[in-house]
Scaffold this motif. Sequence first.
Motif: not given
Length: 325
Positions: A165-166, A152-154, A117-119, A107-108
Amino acid sequence: MKVTVKPYIGQHCESTATGTLLGQIGIELSEPMLFGLGEGLSFIFWNMKIMDFPFIGGRVKPDLLTANIAKNFGLKLIVKETSSKEKAWQEVRKLLDNNKAVGLKLDCYHLEYFSNPIHFAGHYVAILGYDDNKAFLVDTKQQGSEVTTSLKSLERARSEKGAMSSRNLYYVLEKDGETTPLKQAIIAAIRSNIKQYLNPPISNLGYRGIEKTSSEIIEWFDRSKDVKTEFATSAMIMERAGTGGALFRNLYRDFLKEAYELTGNKAIGEAHKAFVGVAQSWSDIIALFEKVAETGERQYVIQASGELKALAAQEKEAVQLLEAA
């Protein structure tokens, strides 16, 4: 620690990530060629009650582009998922330590280099390395190609839940013997892609979906609580959100041109000429969406509706030319 591979420079996230992995095994192709070999041409109009406004898409669903490239080229695609964040990172780190570039689906929204950023959990990057605090990634040229984000963000991006999502998905590509000759792969990809496009299982896919959209956008306009924002966002997604312009039709047009030059196949050449017009028609419709966003006037929706109905037939005829390829 960083893998020795040349980052792929592309406009679309999945072809950029996969192009980077292909480069490491000695396969270097243009982005339109990757899109075509991935059987990328499609259309979807999707609307659910939980959505703020409908989604208009122009490519096959996430994961399929890479799977089709591997199939048509005779490559080995290894895809793994796990619900364990720790295991997910350990497995990727092990591959990186062995000088293997890895594709990630995530999720970018959580990636720190995104300015707005957007989901969107169907985003792809290639990871080339890491240090104690951050990961080294390859993303689309809109994001800067080679970028970094904190580990952490990754982790948050890879484990996010929601639509498309996966579970911490990662993938690698390997040669499994001799690869399929490019000309043969092109014909196989075209035949498979047009079969799927011309025989959509539901009415909101393919050319039937385009025709359905022609009436749906009027209903969307009439019930919308924020016409300007919704139509502006939709236009942006179709033109600039990694599509290569004209809802991926510029990429497919350019694929057909390159395919014709490589194969000399007359049907592909005729289809390329037709897709020049198709791509322009999509650009015209996107411009009308932008007019709706600028003015809020219904007349531009009515005009777009008529052009979409005509485009459904135009695109169907262009794709049917490929049946003789």
